[in-house]
Design a protein around this motif. Sequence first.
Motif, mmCIF file in Angstrom:
data_model
loop_
_atom_site.group_PDB
_atom_site.id
_atom_site.type_symbol
_atom_site.label_atom_id
_atom_site.label_comp_id
_atom_site.label_asym_id
_atom_site.label_seq_id
_atom_site.Cartn_x
_atom_site.Cartn_y
_atom_site.Cartn_z
ATOM 1 N N GLU A 89 -6.506 2.291 -5.270
ATOM 2 C CA GLU A 89 -7.338 2.530 -4.023
ATOM 3 C C GLU A 89 -8.389 3.375 -4.624
ATOM 4 O O GLU A 89 -8.157 4.538 -4.719
ATOM 5 N N HIS A 107 -4.812 6.744 -5.554
ATOM 6 C CA HIS A 107 -6.494 7.038 -5.410
ATOM 7 C C HIS A 107 -6.824 7.322 -6.818
ATOM 8 O O HIS A 107 -6.334 8.191 -7.474
ATOM 9 N N ASP A 156 0.597 2.320 3.819
ATOM 10 C CA ASP A 156 0.037 3.536 3.113
ATOM 11 C C ASP A 156 0.832 4.712 3.221
ATOM 12 O O ASP A 156 0.269 5.839 3.407
ATOM 13 N N HIS A 167 0.954 -1.374 -0.048
ATOM 14 C CA HIS A 167 0.029 -0.114 0.023
ATOM 15 C C HIS A 167 0.807 1.318 -0.031
ATOM 16 O O HIS A 167 1.338 1.713 0.923
ATOM 17 N N HIS A 170 2.694 7.856 2.012
ATOM 18 C CA HIS A 170 2.540 8.835 1.152
ATOM 19 C C HIS A 170 3.683 9.830 0.943
ATOM 20 O O HIS A 170 3.518 10.977 0.266
ATOM 21 N N HIS A 180 1.323 5.328 -1.921
ATOM 22 C CA HIS A 180 0.865 6.411 -3.118
ATOM 23 C C HIS A 180 1.974 7.270 -3.703
ATOM 24 O O HIS A 180 3.016 7.333 -3.218
#
Length: 275
Positions: free
Chosen positions: A65, A40, A243, A8, A245, A10
Amino acid sequence: MNGRYDLHAHTTASDGTFTPRELVEHARRRGLAGVGITDHDSTDGIAEAIETGKRLHVDVVPGVEINAEYEGKEVHVLGYYFDLDSGSLQDLFRKLRNERINRMERILQKLDELGIPIERDEVLAEAGGGAVGRPHIARVLMKKGVVQDIRGAFDHYLGKGAPAYVERCKLSPQEAIRAIRDAGGVPVLAHPGLVGKDALIEELIPAGLLGIEASHPDHPTDVRQRYTKLANELGLIATGGSDFHGAGAEHRGELGTVTVNRSVVQQLREKSGVF
Ligand SMILES: [Zn+2]
Ligand SMILES: [Zn+2]
């Protein structure tokens, strides 16, 4: 060989700060065998990530996502190993990205009414051509000195219940799951601990759900164990990731701080209709 995978992360294709190439380079520095790119509502970062991964021997897991909503709560659905050229999925991403722009414009209008004028282009520049989201507006607010950090931007302006909050489009998790399945992919419910309604997991199985993200920075150890057990009981794949970022205040976890082993990736591949 049993390398670790962070499933996961981004990139600048959505609200991450690292370009896809930088992200894969970072994954290599962090000693990961592989990394999942889960922007996303966008797959724009995947080709560059795969290319870099080939060069650096980092296995890039293609993903996305999708933000959906269930009973007024945000529910995120991860998708892995789908057909990247699927017309129906790309149409959905386009629609969702247009709605992101609409939402941004309505937020800026509210901020303007609050005496905080921000140009549309300032936010778009912050998004760098990727899927625009509230974190980009938050960064502009921070740069202008309106707030001290990203959290402040959400608490005082952008978060649910704050004066510049705007509802987002209402895609159901079932619709997101079906779109991923239709494109041959493997849908996974992201960070179920943040949704806080475990009954939803079973509700989503008939729609085609194949996994849950048991391990996430916002899940304490006991929660991770509970979801791993639940996944086993329900015949779902238990995935995990940080997750990540990128650099900056809003980053959740450092890349590679939440990982799964290769067997999980193997399960995802086996369920995929295209990879
Ligand atoms: Zn999420
Ligand atoms: Zn995420």
